[in-house]
Design a protein around this motif. Structure first.
Motif, PDB file in Angstrom:
ATOM      1  N   LYS A 248       0.676  -1.095   0.098  1.00 30.55           N
ATOM      2  CA  LYS A 248       0.372   0.303   0.618  1.00 30.55           C
ATOM      3  C   LYS A 248       0.974   1.097   0.066  1.00 30.55           C
ATOM      4  O   LYS A 248       0.719   1.533  -0.536  1.00 30.55           O
ATOM      5  CB  LYS A 248      -0.748  -0.110   1.241  1.00 30.55           C
ATOM      6  CG  LYS A 248      -2.459   1.264   1.211  1.00 30.55           C
ATOM      7  CD  LYS A 248      -2.740   1.277   2.643  1.00 30.55           C
ATOM      8  CE  LYS A 248      -3.582   1.780   2.181  1.00 30.55           C
ATOM      9  NZ  LYS A 248      -3.891   3.569   2.181  1.00 30.55           N
TER      10      LYS A 248
ATOM     11  N   LYS B 297       2.213   1.519  -2.765  1.00 27.97           N
ATOM     12  CA  LYS B 297       1.353   2.220  -4.310  1.00 27.97           C
ATOM     13  C   LYS B 297       0.935   3.881  -4.063  1.00 27.97           C
ATOM     14  O   LYS B 297       1.189   4.531  -5.090  1.00 27.97           O
ATOM     15  CB  LYS B 297      -0.250   1.339  -4.160  1.00 27.97           C
ATOM     16  CG  LYS B 297      -1.555   2.057  -4.905  1.00 27.97           C
ATOM     17  CD  LYS B 297      -2.173   0.917  -5.210  1.00 27.97           C
ATOM     18  CE  LYS B 297      -3.624   1.993  -5.867  1.00 27.97           C
ATOM     19  NZ  LYS B 297      -5.522   0.943  -6.303  1.00 27.97           N
ATOM     20  N   ASP B 298       1.315   4.101  -2.808  1.00 28.02           N
ATOM     21  CA  ASP B 298       0.957   5.319  -2.260  1.00 28.02           C
ATOM     22  C   ASP B 298       2.139   6.708  -3.561  1.00 28.02           C
ATOM     23  O   ASP B 298       2.250   8.007  -3.707  1.00 28.02           O
ATOM     24  CB  ASP B 298       0.585   5.867  -1.376  1.00 28.02           C
ATOM     25  CG  ASP B 298      -0.172   5.248  -1.031  1.00 28.02           C
ATOM     26  OD1 ASP B 298      -1.111   5.589  -1.769  1.00 28.02           O
ATOM     27  OD2 ASP B 298      -0.812   4.975   0.594  1.00 28.02           O
TER      28      ASP B 298
ATOM     29  N   TYR C  40       2.169   6.750  -7.145  1.00 24.49           N
ATOM     30  CA  TYR C  40       1.270   7.866  -7.406  1.00 24.49           C
ATOM     31  C   TYR C  40       1.329   9.465  -7.320  1.00 24.49           C
ATOM     32  O   TYR C  40       1.793  10.169  -7.785  1.00 24.49           O
ATOM     33  CB  TYR C  40      -0.349   8.014  -6.126  1.00 24.49           C
ATOM     34  CG  TYR C  40      -0.936   8.787  -7.249  1.00 24.49           C
ATOM     35  CD1 TYR C  40      -1.955   8.575  -8.039  1.00 24.49           C
ATOM     36  CD2 TYR C  40      -1.121   9.943  -5.584  1.00 24.49           C
ATOM     37  CE1 TYR C  40      -2.889   9.487  -8.386  1.00 24.49           C
ATOM     38  CE2 TYR C  40      -1.959  10.754  -6.271  1.00 24.49           C
ATOM     39  CZ  TYR C  40      -2.988  10.758  -7.228  1.00 24.49           C
ATOM     40  OH  TYR C  40      -3.671  11.672  -7.752  1.00 24.49           O
TER      41      TYR C  40
ATOM     42  N   ALA D  68       3.791   1.550 -10.980  1.00 22.09           N
ATOM     43  CA  ALA D  68       3.881   0.551 -10.250  1.00 22.09           C
ATOM     44  C   ALA D  68       3.726  -0.964 -10.229  1.00 22.09           C
ATOM     45  O   ALA D  68       2.490  -0.767 -10.325  1.00 22.09           O
ATOM     46  CB  ALA D  68       3.498   0.584  -8.419  1.00 22.09           C
ATOM     47  N   TYR D  69       4.484  -2.381  -9.735  1.00 18.27           N
ATOM     48  CA  TYR D  69       3.464  -3.594 -10.280  1.00 18.27           C
ATOM     49  C   TYR D  69       4.280  -3.857  -9.185  1.00 18.27           C
ATOM     50  O   TYR D  69       5.565  -4.379  -8.876  1.00 18.27           O
ATOM     51  CB  TYR D  69       4.879  -3.680 -11.847  1.00 18.27           C
ATOM     52  CG  TYR D  69       3.963  -2.893 -13.198  1.00 18.27           C
ATOM     53  CD1 TYR D  69       3.176  -3.020 -13.753  1.00 18.27           C
ATOM     54  CD2 TYR D  69       5.555  -2.439 -13.549  1.00 18.27           C
ATOM     55  CE1 TYR D  69       2.700  -2.588 -14.965  1.00 18.27           C
ATOM     56  CE2 TYR D  69       5.158  -1.117 -14.321  1.00 18.27           C
ATOM     57  CZ  TYR D  69       3.861  -1.375 -15.296  1.00 18.27           C
ATOM     58  OH  TYR D  69       3.561  -0.948 -16.201  1.00 18.27           O
ATOM     59  N   ILE D  70       3.405  -4.863  -8.283  1.00 17.56           N
ATOM     60  CA  ILE D  70       3.448  -5.463  -7.768  1.00 17.56           C
ATOM     61  C   ILE D  70       3.240  -7.013  -7.188  1.00 17.56           C
ATOM     62  O   ILE D  70       1.844  -7.248  -8.257  1.00 17.56           O
ATOM     63  CB  ILE D  70       2.562  -3.972  -5.720  1.00 17.56           C
ATOM     64  CG1 ILE D  70       0.779  -4.882  -6.355  1.00 17.56           C
ATOM     65  CG2 ILE D  70       3.264  -2.944  -6.279  1.00 17.56           C
ATOM     66  CD1 ILE D  70       0.517  -3.712  -5.671  1.00 17.56           C
TER      67      ILE D  70
ATOM     68  N   ASP E 235      -0.578  -4.518 -12.177  1.00 12.66           N
ATOM     69  CA  ASP E 235      -0.134  -3.204 -11.618  1.00 12.66           C
ATOM     70  C   ASP E 235      -0.917  -3.107 -10.694  1.00 12.66           C
ATOM     71  O   ASP E 235      -2.290  -2.962 -10.407  1.00 12.66           O
ATOM     72  CB  ASP E 235      -0.959  -2.579 -13.312  1.00 12.66           C
ATOM     73  CG  ASP E 235      -1.179  -0.740 -12.980  1.00 12.66           C
ATOM     74  OD1 ASP E 235      -0.903  -0.689 -12.548  1.00 12.66           O
ATOM     75  OD2 ASP E 235      -0.932  -0.902 -14.189  1.00 12.66           O
ATOM     76  N   ALA E 236      -0.550  -1.842  -9.389  1.00 13.96           N
ATOM     77  CA  ALA E 236      -0.424  -1.648  -8.542  1.00 13.96           C
ATOM     78  C   ALA E 236      -2.482  -0.694  -8.617  1.00 13.96           C
ATOM     79  O   ALA E 236      -3.088  -1.099  -7.333  1.00 13.96           O
ATOM     80  CB  ALA E 236       0.003  -0.469  -7.737  1.00 13.96           C
ATOM     81  N   SER E 237      -2.622  -0.363 -10.114  1.00 12.79           N
ATOM     82  CA  SER E 237      -3.431   0.501  -9.756  1.00 12.79           C
ATOM     83  C   SER E 237      -4.445  -0.048  -9.851  1.00 12.79           C
ATOM     84  O   SER E 237      -6.127  -0.113  -9.828  1.00 12.79           O
ATOM     85  CB  SER E 237      -3.367   1.815 -11.160  1.00 12.79           C
ATOM     86  OG  SER E 237      -3.495   0.941 -12.823  1.00 12.79           O
TER      87      SER E 237
END
Length: 263
Positions: A200, A203-204, A207, A213-215, A257-259
Motif C-alpha cells: 500500500k 502504491k501511494d 502515485y 508500480a507493479y506489485i 499493476d498497482a492501480s
C-alpha cells in the motif's frame, strides 16, 4: 508452461534465522521468469496441499536447469523442507503465475531507472528481476534487523542496494518507503514484493512520484492454479473467471499493476 515433475535438491543452506536457500535441478527452469513461483509438495501424506515459494534465481546454463528457492520456515511444510539435503527429491509444479515483466509494456530501455522494493520474504524475487532487467536498477530491501538480513551480497552484485531496518541497526531506520525518501531516489517505474501494508505504501509512493508500480501480492494459496478461488484479492476490474471485482493471485498474478488492485 507449467510442469509437474520430481526435482532433485542440489544444495541447501540457512541464510539467517528461519530463512533457507535451496537450489533444485528442475526442467521448469527452462520456462521460469522473474516473479513467478513454484508449488512445492510435501513428502508426507499428512500434508496434501503444496507450498508456494517464489523463484529467487534461475540458471539455465545446463540441462536440466536450476532454480533457487529462498523461503522462511512458517509451518510444518516448510519445516520439512528445511531439513532436506543434497540428493533429496521433491515433487513440484511450475513455473506458476505471470511474472514481473508480463504486465509491463515495452517501456524498459537502457536509459530507464527501475526501483525494486522488497520486504522480508518478498526480497528473494527481486534478485532474479534485478539480474533480468536491461536497465539501471536500485533495490531497496527492508528487514526487521541487521541480524535477519539475507541476500545482500547477491543484490549488491546486481545493482545499487539500499537497506532499511525496523530497528535502525543497519541502513535507514524505518520502512522501505522511508529509505526511498532518505535516498531521494528518482525512478521511472517500481517493482515490489512484500506484505500488504508495504505494498500500500508502494502504491501511494508511485502515485506521488507519477510513475507506474507493479506489485507481487502475497496471499495464502491452496491449488496454486486458479481453480479454488482461495487466494483472491480485491480488484478495480471485473475478473473474467468469477465475474466480480476479484483477481486470483495465483493465476491472474501474483504480479499486478498497482492501480488494478485495492490495498
Amino acid at each position: 508452461m507449467k510442469i509437474k515433475e520430481t526435482a532433485t535438491i542440489i544444495s541447501q543452506e540457512c541464510l539467517c534465522r528461519n530463512v533457507y536457500s535451496m537450489w533444485i535441478a528442475a526442467n521448469a527452469a527452462e520456462h521460469a521468469l522473474a516473479g513467478q513461483f513454484i508449488s512445492v509438495y510435501s513428502n508426507s501424506d499428512a500434508r496434501l496441499l503444496p507450498r508456494p515459494i517464489s523463484i529467487c534465481e534461475i540458471d539455465n546454463t545446463n540441462k536440466p536447469g536450476k532454480i533457487r528457492l529462498v523461503y522462511r520456515v512458517a509451518g510444518a511444510g516448510t519445516e520439512e523442507f528445511s531439513h532436506m539435503t543434497a540428493g533429496d527429491r521433491l515433487d513440484i509444479l511450475g513455473p506458476l503465475g505471470n511474472g514481473f515483466l508480463a504486465p509491463v509494456p515495452d517501456k524498459i530501455t537502457p536509459g530507464v531507472v527501475a526501483l525494486l522494493i522488497g520486504g522480508g520474504i518478498g526480497i528473494p524475487p527481486m534478485l532474479e528481476l534485478a539480474k533480468s532487467l536491461p536497465c539501471s536498477v536500485v533495490t531497496v530491501a527492508g528487514y526487521r534487523s541487521g541480524k535477519e538480513m539475507f541476500l545482500t551480497d547477491d543484490l549488491e552484485r546486481a545493482g545499487k542496494l539500499i537497506i532499511a531496518t525496523d530497528d535502525g541497526s543497519v541502513g535507514t531506520g524505518g520502512t522501505v518507503i522511508d529509505a526511498v525518501g532518505e535516498a531521494k531516489i528518482a525512478a521511472d517505474m517500481i517493482f515490489a514484493c512484500g506484505p500488504k501494508p508495504m505494498l500500500k505504501g508502494v502504491k501511494d509512493l508511485a502515485y506521488n512520484m507519477g510513475i507506474p508500480a507493479y506489485i507481487s501480492m502475497e496471499e495464502r494459496m491452496a491449488c496454486g492454479v486458479g481453480a479454488c478461488l482461495g487466494c483472491v484479492c480485491e480488484s478495480t476490474l471485473v475478473d473474467d473467471h468469477s465475474k466480480v471485482n476479484n483477481k486470483r493471485v495465483c493465476a491472474d498474478g501474483p504480479v499486478f499493476d498497482a492501480s488494478e488492485v485495492v490495498l
